[in-house]
Design a protein around this motif. Structure first.
Motif, PDB file in Angstrom:
ATOM      1  N   UNK A   1      53.623  47.905  12.125  1.00 23.17           N
ATOM      2  CA  UNK A   1      54.435  48.965  12.810  1.00 23.17           C
ATOM      3  C   UNK A   1      55.094  50.161  12.102  1.00 23.17           C
ATOM      4  N   UNK A   2      55.702  49.940  10.713  1.00 23.51           N
ATOM      5  CA  UNK A   2      56.315  50.875  10.320  1.00 23.51           C
ATOM      6  C   UNK A   2      54.979  51.747   9.621  1.00 23.51           C
ATOM      7  N   UNK A   3      53.719  51.404   9.346  1.00 21.45           N
ATOM      8  CA  UNK A   3      52.841  52.155   9.083  1.00 21.45           C
ATOM      9  C   UNK A   3      52.101  53.081  10.221  1.00 21.45           C
ATOM     10  N   UNK A   4      52.329  52.398  11.480  1.00 24.52           N
ATOM     11  CA  UNK A   4      51.830  53.208  12.547  1.00 24.52           C
ATOM     12  C   UNK A   4      53.010  54.325  12.807  1.00 24.52           C
ATOM     13  N   UNK A   5      54.279  54.121  12.733  1.00 28.62           N
ATOM     14  CA  UNK A   5      55.227  55.108  12.745  1.00 28.62           C
ATOM     15  C   UNK A   5      54.848  56.448  11.850  1.00 28.62           C
ATOM     16  N   UNK A   6      54.633  55.844  10.531  1.00 24.30           N
ATOM     17  CA  UNK A   6      54.542  56.967   9.670  1.00 24.30           C
ATOM     18  C   UNK A   6      53.259  56.784   9.271  1.00 24.30           C
ATOM     19  N   UNK A   7      51.960  57.231   9.618  1.00 22.60           N
ATOM     20  CA  UNK A   7      50.551  57.222   9.127  1.00 22.60           C
ATOM     21  C   UNK A   7      50.477  57.749   7.678  1.00 22.60           C
ATOM     22  N   UNK A   8      49.814  57.062   6.880  1.00 23.42           N
ATOM     23  CA  UNK A   8      49.630  57.475   5.498  1.00 23.42           C
ATOM     24  C   UNK A   8      48.957  58.743   5.446  1.00 23.42           C
ATOM     25  N   UNK A   9      49.436  59.798   4.672  1.00 21.67           N
ATOM     26  CA  UNK A   9      48.675  60.886   4.080  1.00 21.67           C
ATOM     27  C   UNK A   9      47.866  60.827   3.101  1.00 21.67           C
ATOM     28  N   UNK A  10      48.568  60.129   2.147  1.00 20.89           N
ATOM     29  CA  UNK A  10      47.823  60.027   0.854  1.00 20.89           C
ATOM     30  C   UNK A  10      48.034  58.503   0.340  1.00 20.89           C
ATOM     31  N   UNK A  11      46.860  57.811  -0.276  1.00 17.63           N
ATOM     32  CA  UNK A  11      47.018  56.522  -0.688  1.00 17.63           C
ATOM     33  C   UNK A  11      46.579  56.652  -2.476  1.00 17.63           C
ATOM     34  N   UNK A  12      47.476  56.293  -3.097  1.00 16.14           N
ATOM     35  CA  UNK A  12      47.243  56.078  -4.680  1.00 16.14           C
ATOM     36  C   UNK A  12      46.860  54.525  -4.887  1.00 16.14           C
ATOM     37  N   UNK A  13      45.527  54.292  -5.566  1.00 16.32           N
ATOM     38  CA  UNK A  13      45.234  52.883  -5.532  1.00 16.32           C
ATOM     39  C   UNK A  13      44.410  52.649  -6.774  1.00 16.32           C
ATOM     40  N   UNK A  14      44.220  51.533  -7.000  1.00 16.12           N
ATOM     41  CA  UNK A  14      43.145  51.159  -8.194  1.00 16.12           C
ATOM     42  C   UNK A  14      41.844  50.508  -7.498  1.00 16.12           C
ATOM     43  N   UNK A  15      40.957  49.926  -8.332  1.00 18.89           N
ATOM     44  CA  UNK A  15      39.935  49.143  -8.152  1.00 18.89           C
ATOM     45  C   UNK A  15      40.169  47.628  -8.902  1.00 18.89           C
ATOM     46  N   UNK A  16      40.032  46.572  -8.306  1.00 20.47           N
ATOM     47  CA  UNK A  16      40.102  45.438  -9.097  1.00 20.47           C
ATOM     48  C   UNK A  16      38.900  45.159  -9.785  1.00 20.47           C
ATOM     49  N   UNK A  17      38.945  44.075 -10.588  1.00 24.88           N
ATOM     50  CA  UNK A  17      37.818  43.543 -11.384  1.00 24.88           C
ATOM     51  C   UNK A  17      36.615  43.019 -10.629  1.00 24.88           C
ATOM     52  N   UNK A  18      37.096  42.497  -9.350  1.00 24.16           N
ATOM     53  CA  UNK A  18      35.842  42.007  -8.415  1.00 24.16           C
ATOM     54  C   UNK A  18      35.693  42.947  -7.561  1.00 24.16           C
ATOM     55  N   UNK A  19      36.158  44.396  -7.664  1.00 24.79           N
ATOM     56  CA  UNK A  19      36.012  45.399  -6.670  1.00 24.79           C
ATOM     57  C   UNK A  19      36.847  45.526  -5.546  1.00 24.79           C
ATOM     58  N   UNK A  20      37.993  44.557  -5.501  1.00 25.96           N
ATOM     59  CA  UNK A  20      38.841  44.597  -4.467  1.00 25.96           C
ATOM     60  C   UNK A  20      39.617  45.925  -4.281  1.00 25.96           C
ATOM     61  N   UNK A  21      39.996  46.338  -3.319  1.00 25.39           N
ATOM     62  CA  UNK A  21      40.828  47.552  -2.765  1.00 25.39           C
ATOM     63  C   UNK A  21      42.130  46.584  -2.142  1.00 25.39           C
ATOM     64  N   UNK A  22      43.381  47.159  -2.802  1.00 24.06           N
ATOM     65  CA  UNK A  22      44.269  46.260  -2.596  1.00 24.06           C
ATOM     66  C   UNK A  22      44.078  44.856  -2.681  1.00 24.06           C
ATOM     67  N   UNK A  23      44.416  43.857  -1.978  1.00 21.02           N
ATOM     68  CA  UNK A  23      44.132  42.361  -2.196  1.00 21.02           C
ATOM     69  C   UNK A  23      42.887  42.108  -1.198  1.00 21.02           C
ATOM     70  N   UNK A  24      42.157  43.048  -0.737  1.00 26.42           N
ATOM     71  CA  UNK A  24      40.959  42.710   0.087  1.00 26.42           C
ATOM     72  C   UNK A  24      39.966  42.474  -0.914  1.00 26.42           C
ATOM     73  N   UNK A  25      39.856  40.974  -1.414  1.00 23.47           N
ATOM     74  CA  UNK A  25      39.003  40.650  -2.211  1.00 23.47           C
ATOM     75  C   UNK A  25      37.715  40.250  -1.598  1.00 23.47           C
ATOM     76  N   UNK A  26      36.453  40.094  -2.136  1.00 24.70           N
ATOM     77  CA  UNK A  26      35.184  40.133  -1.351  1.00 24.70           C
ATOM     78  C   UNK A  26      35.039  39.044  -0.431  1.00 24.70           C
ATOM     79  N   UNK A  27      35.689  37.642  -0.461  1.00 23.52           N
ATOM     80  CA  UNK A  27      35.588  36.790   0.346  1.00 23.52           C
ATOM     81  C   UNK A  27      36.226  37.124   1.551  1.00 23.52           C
ATOM     82  N   UNK A  28      37.305  37.998   1.689  1.00 25.47           N
ATOM     83  CA  UNK A  28      38.028  38.361   2.818  1.00 25.47           C
ATOM     84  C   UNK A  28      38.189  40.030   3.297  1.00 25.47           C
ATOM     85  N   UNK A  29      37.433  40.697   2.639  1.00 22.18           N
ATOM     86  CA  UNK A  29      37.046  42.098   2.894  1.00 22.18           C
ATOM     87  C   UNK A  29      36.587  42.223   4.273  1.00 22.18           C
TER      88      UNK A  29
END
Length: 257
Positions: free
Chosen positions: A124-152
């Motif tokens: 709900x907080x994210x909905x109230x303030x939609x993201x304009x910018x995301x600063x991220x990395x990539x995991x060794x397994x290719x994940x974005x945030x904690x969206x690992x391959x089994x759950x992405x």
């Protein structure tokens, strides 16, 4: 000197070393933020917490001419079950490196208690303030945030969810020096989902180091599919991938150069 190319809609920039990569990413993030603040009353940014972000965050907090009091700050994932003051906590990582160093309008921490209600509240907080910018990395397994391959899930219906971490992801936390042993790494976490991340019009993905070289190769060369979560960045016209010589080592453009 940098090398730059497109992979689908994703812009890829390769720098000779890690510090130059982090400085360049911070400069581009700052320029984008200044431009957005000329157009909007407030801006929302989601930050990743990982050693890969250290140089970028260090440079970003030194940038001038930004009205941070008009910026809402979020973080993108958190372990479940760590003590509130655990140094491995991603909220604590960001608190130390940026959240306590700049006068943000709001700082919005993920609740690591692991309840569905906490996930809904953060969504709900994210909905109230939609993201304009995301600063991220990539995991060794290719994940974005904690969206690992089994759950992405590229079409995830939830903005925030509880996930079980796969072993490659957990081992990365040991490789990064955050935990002494695999057994010490939590098995579950709260994460923003891939659609939550991709809805931001501007994504800055900072990925240094030799241990990320194969994940970077997969990001550029594998079919776009949840088994390689980071491949979805190739469908985002506002995404920029920042690499150093080590993380880009497996890319053919780097070898030819």
């Amino acid at each position: 000197m940098i090398k730059e190319f497109k992979a689908g809609q994703l812009t890829v920039k390769i720098y000779p070393e890690r510090r130059a990569m982090g400085n360049a990413a911070a400069a581009m993030i700052s320029a984008t933020l200044r431009r957005l603040l000329e157009q909007k009353e407030a801006v929302s940014i989601i930050f990743a917490a990982a050693p890969s972000q250290d140089e970028m965050l260090e440079a970003l907090v030194k940038e001038t001419g930004i009205e941070w009091s008009r910026v809402h700050a979020f973080h993108m994932d958190e372990y479940i079950g760590l003590p509130a003051d655990a140094p491995q906590g991603f909220g604590n990582f960001l608190k130390q490196r940026i959240f306590d160093l700049l006068p943000f309008r709001t700082v919005n921490y993920i609740d690591g208690s692991g309840t569905e209600a906490a996930c809904v509240k953060y969504g709900c907080l994210l909905q109230a303030h939609p993201a304009d910018i995301v600063c991220m990395g990539i995991g060794e397994n290719g994940h974005l945030a904690f969206n690992d391959p089994p759950v992405a899930d590229f079409n995830d219906p939830l903005p925030v969810k509880i996930v079980e971490l796969d072993e490659v992801c957990r081992q990365q936390q040991v490789n990064d020096g955050c935990f002494a042993t695999l057994a010490a790494v939590p098995t579950h976490a709260v994460t923003l989902t891939i659609p939550s991340l991709l809805q931001a019009p501007h994504i800055f993905c900072v990925v240094p180091g030799v241990r990320k070289a194969m994940a970077v190769y997969d990001t550029i060369h594998q079919n776009i599919q949840p088994q390689h979560p980071s491949t979805i960045l190739r469908n985002h016209s506002g995404a920029t991938l920042f690499l150093d010589a080590q993380s880009s080592d497996q890319l053919s453009i780097q070898k030819k150069g």
